[in-house]
Design an enzyme around this catalytic site. Structure first.
Site, PDB file in Angstrom:
ATOM      1  N   ASP A   1       5.239  -0.176  -6.749  1.00  8.33           N
ATOM      2  CA  ASP A   1       4.018  -0.490  -7.394  1.00  8.33           C
ATOM      3  C   ASP A   1       2.848   0.282  -7.162  1.00  8.33           C
ATOM      4  O   ASP A   1       1.778   0.211  -7.367  1.00  8.33           O
ATOM      5  CB  ASP A   1       3.611  -2.103  -7.314  1.00  8.33           C
ATOM      6  CG  ASP A   1       2.598  -2.452  -8.294  1.00  8.33           C
ATOM      7  OD1 ASP A   1       2.700  -2.125  -9.588  1.00  8.33           O
ATOM      8  OD2 ASP A   1       1.581  -3.165  -7.823  1.00  8.33           O
TER       9      ASP A   1
ATOM     10  N   PHE B   1      -0.716  -7.346  -9.175  1.00  8.41           N
ATOM     11  CA  PHE B   1      -1.600  -8.526  -9.091  1.00  8.41           C
ATOM     12  C   PHE B   1      -2.321  -9.109 -10.769  1.00  8.41           C
ATOM     13  O   PHE B   1      -2.850  -9.991 -10.682  1.00  8.41           O
ATOM     14  CB  PHE B   1      -2.843  -7.857  -8.370  1.00  8.41           C
ATOM     15  CG  PHE B   1      -3.852  -7.180  -9.185  1.00  8.41           C
ATOM     16  CD1 PHE B   1      -4.917  -7.443 -10.079  1.00  8.41           C
ATOM     17  CD2 PHE B   1      -3.263  -5.774  -9.422  1.00  8.41           C
ATOM     18  CE1 PHE B   1      -5.845  -6.846 -10.895  1.00  8.41           C
ATOM     19  CE2 PHE B   1      -4.382  -4.740 -10.297  1.00  8.41           C
ATOM     20  CZ  PHE B   1      -5.458  -5.394 -10.770  1.00  8.41           C
TER      21      PHE B   1
ATOM     22  N   GLU C   1      -2.122   7.751  -5.392  1.00 13.87           N
ATOM     23  CA  GLU C   1      -2.297   7.148  -6.679  1.00 13.87           C
ATOM     24  C   GLU C   1      -3.477   7.125  -7.290  1.00 13.87           C
ATOM     25  O   GLU C   1      -3.745   7.105  -8.313  1.00 13.87           O
ATOM     26  CB  GLU C   1      -1.704   5.680  -6.544  1.00 13.87           C
ATOM     27  CG  GLU C   1      -2.746   4.870  -5.656  1.00 13.87           C
ATOM     28  CD  GLU C   1      -2.290   3.409  -5.759  1.00 13.87           C
ATOM     29  OE1 GLU C   1      -3.127   2.629  -5.871  1.00 13.87           O
ATOM     30  OE2 GLU C   1      -1.191   3.149  -5.527  1.00 13.87           O
TER      31      GLU C   1
ATOM     32  N   ARG D   1       0.866  -1.137   0.020  1.00 12.75           N
ATOM     33  CA  ARG D   1       0.045   0.074  -0.054  1.00 12.75           C
ATOM     34  C   ARG D   1       0.898   1.116  -0.120  1.00 12.75           C
ATOM     35  O   ARG D   1       1.883   1.374   0.774  1.00 12.75           O
ATOM     36  CB  ARG D   1      -0.983  -0.030   1.135  1.00 12.75           C
ATOM     37  CG  ARG D   1      -1.965  -0.903   1.304  1.00 12.75           C
ATOM     38  CD  ARG D   1      -2.927  -0.535   0.146  1.00 12.75           C
ATOM     39  NE  ARG D   1      -4.013  -1.479  -0.014  1.00 12.75           N
ATOM     40  CZ  ARG D   1      -4.229  -2.617  -0.930  1.00 12.75           C
ATOM     41  NH1 ARG D   1      -3.247  -2.738  -1.544  1.00 12.75           N
ATOM     42  NH2 ARG D   1      -5.356  -3.242  -1.053  1.00 12.75           N
TER      43      ARG D   1
END
Length: 344
Positions: A258, A298, A263, A234
């Site tokens: 990532d 993912f 975001e 996160r």
């Protein structure tokens, strides 16, 4: 059973509609995120299906309850975007606790190797007919110490991969799994020791009040000079401004992100012909030793299939008045309140 999907992309609609042949539910897909402004779109539905960027605040929850929505189905594992204190048992909440630990773990290793061996830089160079090796020097992963913060399913798969490289793995978790540590060959330690000893640090813990900004100026100061930090968890696990300062001072040698704490506006969207007004994100993108991807760890066919199946199973359980296997609830006692997944 009518289901409203928010923050959807073409691949979401494609796979959910394909799988719906087995469930016979009624779907409506919205590109917009679920927010206080868009919650009106949920009127007349039994279930709203949301993703990581949807804002399930008290205002939204109050409106969903008024509309008679029975359940919020998260098509992801994380649930920090839901105000559980505002639910008051008015709506059910389910998530997808494990869609593919392999997808995230493999992507994490990919980030490590890319940063270490400068694969992204080499790719760009050779396309410009530059075959120089200057600036591409890396290190052997073998015998390096990797510190893992959070030892859930993803982390355990990652540890297996790293042990295959011959890495020394140390870990921290508030709940230690000594049986897995013995079988997989890693050791638990304190956070301070992990910071001190690790050549690479990878974050796999949930975002809570205790873990928010876990990586900050103080904790970075305890790390090895030139440490590599990877975050596929996160965004708010890392205080971005502090990370930027550490990158400038070369205390942090490289970072693979990532996720990013702000975001929501940018990730999953095409900004190639628009101006990014987030100066912090722009600064991060300017570092040659920072690899940023758009929350895609993912994103494999296998994971999407598992996400879809688990989500539809939960909706079907609601439809048939069965036990919700992946229900998330707020549990309170004399020490306070915490969010729990009934299947964890």
């Amino acid at each position: 059973m009518k289901v409203a999907f928010f923050d959807t992309k073409p691949y979401d609609q494609q796979i959910f509609e394909a799988m719906n042949k087995e469930y016979n539910l009624e779907f409506t897909f919205y590109e917009s995120r679920l927010t206080a402004r868009s919650v009106l779109l949920a009127k007349g539905f039994d279930v709203v299906c949301v993703f990581v960027r949807d804002e399930v605040t008290k205002i939204v929850i109050d409106q969903l309850a008024e509309y008679g929505v029975k359940m919020i189905a998260l098509r992801c594992a994380g649930y920090n975007n839901i105000d559980f204190a505002a639910l008051n048992n008015r709506l059910k909440v389910v998530n997808v606790p494990a869609y593919s630990p392999y997808a995230v773990a493999e992507f994490t290793v990919g980030m490590m190797l890319t940063l270490n061996r400068k694969i992204h830089k080499a790719y760009n160079r050779t396309r410009d007919m530059n075959f120089s090796l200057n600036g591409l020097l890396g290190f052997d992963m073998h015998n390096k110490t990797v510190g893992i913060i959070g030892t859930g399913k993803i982390a355990k798969v990652l540890i297996q991969i790293l042990k295959g490289f011959g890495c020394q793995v140390i870990a921290y978790d508030i709940v230690e799994d000594e049986k897995s540590a013995a079988s997989l060959g890693y050791q638990y330690t304190t956070l301070d020791e992990l910071y001190k000893k690790s050549d690479i640090i990878s974050l796999h813990c949930p975002l809570t009040k205790e873990t928010e900004y876990l990586i900050n100026e103080d904790t970075i100061s305890k790390m090895k000079d030139g440490v590599m930090i990877i975050n596929t968890g996160r965004g708010k696990l890392i205080h971005t401004i502090d990370l930027i300062e550490a990158l400038k001072e070369k205390k942090v040698g490289s970072a693979g992100l990532d996720v990013y704490e702000e975001e929501e506006e940018y990730f999953y969207e095409d900004y190639s012909e628009r101006v990014i007004t987030d100066d912090v994100l722009t600064r991060l993108l300017g570092f040659p030793n920072v690899l940023i991807t758009s929350h895609q760890a993912f994103f494999t066919k296998d994971a999407l299939l598992n996400i879809t199946t688990t989500t539809l199973d939960s909706i079907n359980q609601l439809k048939n008045n069965k036990t919700l296997i992946n229900e998330i609830t707020l549990k309170c006692d004399t020490t306070g309140c915490s969010v729990k997944n009934t299947n964890s």
